[in-house]
Design a protein around this motif. Structure first.
Motif, PDB file in Angstrom:
ATOM      1  N   MET A 159       0.852  -1.181   0.000  1.00  0.00           N
ATOM      2  CA  MET A 159       0.000   0.000   0.000  1.00  0.00           C
ATOM      3  C   MET A 159       0.893   1.238   0.000  1.00  0.00           C
ATOM      4  N   LEU A 160       0.491   2.264  -0.746  1.00  0.00           N
ATOM      5  CA  LEU A 160       1.238   3.511  -0.800  1.00  0.00           C
ATOM      6  C   LEU A 160       1.068   4.292   0.492  1.00  0.00           C
ATOM      7  N   LYS A 161       2.125   4.918   0.909  1.00  0.00           N
ATOM      8  CA  LYS A 161       2.058   5.763   2.103  1.00  0.00           C
ATOM      9  C   LYS A 161       1.733   7.184   1.669  1.00  0.00           C
ATOM     10  N   VAL A 162       1.223   7.952   2.611  1.00  0.00           N
ATOM     11  CA  VAL A 162       0.826   9.331   2.314  1.00  0.00           C
ATOM     12  C   VAL A 162       2.012  10.124   1.790  1.00  0.00           C
ATOM     13  N   GLN A 163       3.179   9.945   2.372  1.00  0.00           N
ATOM     14  CA  GLN A 163       4.366  10.674   1.913  1.00  0.00           C
ATOM     15  C   GLN A 163       4.690  10.332   0.460  1.00  0.00           C
ATOM     16  N   GLU A 164       4.529   9.067   0.083  1.00  0.00           N
ATOM     17  CA  GLU A 164       4.774   8.673  -1.298  1.00  0.00           C
ATOM     18  C   GLU A 164       3.778   9.335  -2.250  1.00  0.00           C
ATOM     19  N   ILE A 165       2.517   9.423  -1.824  1.00  0.00           N
ATOM     20  CA  ILE A 165       1.501  10.099  -2.647  1.00  0.00           C
ATOM     21  C   ILE A 165       1.847  11.569  -2.795  1.00  0.00           C
ATOM     22  N   ARG A 166       2.259  12.194  -1.698  1.00  0.00           N
ATOM     23  CA  ARG A 166       2.670  13.613  -1.752  1.00  0.00           C
ATOM     24  C   ARG A 166       3.812  13.814  -2.744  1.00  0.00           C
ATOM     25  N   GLU A 167       4.809  12.948  -2.670  1.00  0.00           N
ATOM     26  CA  GLU A 167       5.943  13.074  -3.570  1.00  0.00           C
ATOM     27  C   GLU A 167       5.523  12.898  -5.022  1.00  0.00           C
ATOM     28  N   LEU A 168       4.644  11.939  -5.275  1.00  0.00           N
ATOM     29  CA  LEU A 168       4.141  11.744  -6.638  1.00  0.00           C
ATOM     30  C   LEU A 168       3.407  12.988  -7.131  1.00  0.00           C
ATOM     31  N   ILE A 169       2.563  13.541  -6.283  1.00  0.00           N
ATOM     32  CA  ILE A 169       1.805  14.740  -6.665  1.00  0.00           C
ATOM     33  C   ILE A 169       2.762  15.880  -6.994  1.00  0.00           C
ATOM     34  N   LYS A 170       3.787  16.082  -6.150  1.00  0.00           N
ATOM     35  CA  LYS A 170       4.756  17.161  -6.395  1.00  0.00           C
ATOM     36  C   LYS A 170       5.499  16.950  -7.713  1.00  0.00           C
ATOM     37  N   LEU A 171       5.944  15.712  -7.940  1.00  0.00           N
ATOM     38  CA  LEU A 171       6.680  15.418  -9.170  1.00  0.00           C
ATOM     39  C   LEU A 171       5.825  15.652 -10.407  1.00  0.00           C
ATOM     40  N   ILE A 172       4.587  15.193 -10.374  1.00  0.00           N
ATOM     41  CA  ILE A 172       3.692  15.382 -11.516  1.00  0.00           C
ATOM     42  C   ILE A 172       3.384  16.859 -11.706  1.00  0.00           C
ATOM     43  N   ASP A 173       3.167  17.563 -10.598  1.00  0.00           N
ATOM     44  CA  ASP A 173       2.847  18.988 -10.655  1.00  0.00           C
ATOM     45  C   ASP A 173       3.982  19.791 -11.287  1.00  0.00           C
ATOM     46  N   GLN A 174       5.214  19.424 -10.976  1.00  0.00           N
ATOM     47  CA  GLN A 174       6.370  20.162 -11.479  1.00  0.00           C
ATOM     48  C   GLN A 174       6.756  19.764 -12.903  1.00  0.00           C
ATOM     49  N   SER A 175       6.230  18.653 -13.371  1.00  0.00           N
ATOM     50  CA  SER A 175       6.591  18.180 -14.705  1.00  0.00           C
ATOM     51  C   SER A 175       5.591  18.670 -15.751  1.00  0.00           C
ATOM     52  N   THR A 176       5.873  18.336 -16.991  1.00  0.00           N
ATOM     53  CA  THR A 176       4.964  18.694 -18.084  1.00  0.00           C
ATOM     54  C   THR A 176       4.016  17.545 -18.417  1.00  0.00           C
ATOM     55  N   ILE A 177       4.069  16.483 -17.610  1.00  0.00           N
ATOM     56  CA  ILE A 177       3.206  15.322 -17.824  1.00  0.00           C
ATOM     57  C   ILE A 177       1.767  15.694 -17.467  1.00  0.00           C
ATOM     58  N   ASP A 178       0.803  15.350 -18.333  1.00  0.00           N
ATOM     59  CA  ASP A 178      -0.603  15.653 -18.089  1.00  0.00           C
ATOM     60  C   ASP A 178      -1.340  14.506 -17.409  1.00  0.00           C
ATOM     61  N   GLU A 179      -0.879  13.270 -17.630  1.00  0.00           N
ATOM     62  CA  GLU A 179      -1.549  12.114 -17.045  1.00  0.00           C
ATOM     63  C   GLU A 179      -0.487  11.105 -16.628  1.00  0.00           C
ATOM     64  N   PHE A 180      -0.715  10.480 -15.456  1.00  0.00           N
ATOM     65  CA  PHE A 180       0.272   9.566 -14.902  1.00  0.00           C
ATOM     66  C   PHE A 180      -0.437   8.430 -14.183  1.00  0.00           C
ATOM     67  N   THR A 181       0.008   7.190 -14.398  1.00  0.00           N
ATOM     68  CA  THR A 181      -0.528   6.032 -13.690  1.00  0.00           C
ATOM     69  C   THR A 181       0.642   5.302 -13.046  1.00  0.00           C
ATOM     70  N   TYR A 182       0.478   4.983 -11.753  1.00  0.00           N
ATOM     71  CA  TYR A 182       1.528   4.302 -10.995  1.00  0.00           C
ATOM     72  C   TYR A 182       0.942   3.036 -10.399  1.00  0.00           C
ATOM     73  N   GLU A 183       1.601   1.887 -10.656  1.00  0.00           N
ATOM     74  CA  GLU A 183       1.134   0.610 -10.135  1.00  0.00           C
ATOM     75  C   GLU A 183       2.256  -0.044  -9.349  1.00  0.00           C
ATOM     76  N   THR A 184       1.911  -0.514  -8.131  1.00  0.00           N
ATOM     77  CA  THR A 184       2.869  -1.256  -7.324  1.00  0.00           C
ATOM     78  C   THR A 184       2.127  -2.126  -6.326  1.00  0.00           C
ATOM     79  N   ASN A 185       2.515  -3.365  -6.220  1.00  0.00           N
ATOM     80  CA  ASN A 185       1.930  -4.303  -5.254  1.00  0.00           C
ATOM     81  C   ASN A 185       0.406  -4.316  -5.299  1.00  0.00           C
ATOM     82  N   GLY A 186      -0.171  -4.292  -6.466  1.00  0.00           N
ATOM     83  CA  GLY A 186      -1.626  -4.335  -6.595  1.00  0.00           C
ATOM     84  C   GLY A 186      -2.309  -2.998  -6.371  1.00  0.00           C
TER      85      GLY A 186
END
Length: 167
Positions: A1-28
């Motif tokens: 299961m993803l931890k809140v800190q990991e979700i925060r980091e993902l949000i920051k990375l996506i926000d700072q990038s030029t990527i419009d859509e992102f899907t992340y899969e790990t451990n189901g």
């Protein structure tokens, strides 16, 4: 299961990038993020989503992943609503503190309504300050798309009164 800190980091990375859509899969677990270049989810909305995710994580719900995905979907819906609400080009703001009146007197029709076309010299309302009735002009040309203040309501300096869409 993803931890809140990991979700925060993902949000920051996506926000700072030029990527419009992102899907992340790990451990189901699958997290999908989409962003629009026009508007972003506001900080209070993001904080609310993170707080909900933390509450879910601390309760150890078996459906935590589903709940996080629902929260992310809620954020995306909020972002779309903000985009839909931006249907104007300018705002007419109050030049002073006072009482807002839509008409010159209680028996008269309002100066403008939603759908009324205005020019820069069109009187749109009156703001009463210290027993003086000040006629407020549009100062922009276009169509009134929203009236933000109720008749008789107190207004502050710089407070938006009307939203105008240029034609």
């Amino acid at each position: 299961m993803l931890k809140v800190q990991e979700i925060r980091e993902l949000i920051k990375l996506i926000d700072q990038s030029t990527i419009d859509e992102f899907t992340y899969e790990t451990n189901g677990t699958t997290v999908t993020m989409k962003k629009s270049t026009a508007t972003k989810v506001s900080e209070p909305q993001l904080t609310e989503i993170i707080e909900k995710s933390q509450a879910i994580e601390t309760e150890n719900k078996p459906n935590a992943v589903v709940e996080v995905e629902k929260n992310i979907q809620t954020a995306e819906n909020a972002q779309e609503q903000v985009q839909a609400q931006v249907n104007y080009d300018a705002e007419i703001v109050s030049p002073m503190v006072g009482t807002f009146y839509r008409a010159p007197n209680p028996e008269s029709d309002p100066f403008v309504s939603v759908g009324t076309s205005v020019s820069s010299e069109t009187t749109v309302c009156i703001v009463e300050a210290m027993k003086l009735f000040n006629e407020i002009e549009a100062e922009v040309s276009g169509e009134i798309v929203e009236i933000l203040v109720k008749d008789g309501e107190l207004v502050e300096y710089g407070q938006p009164l009307f939203r105008v869409k240029s034609m």
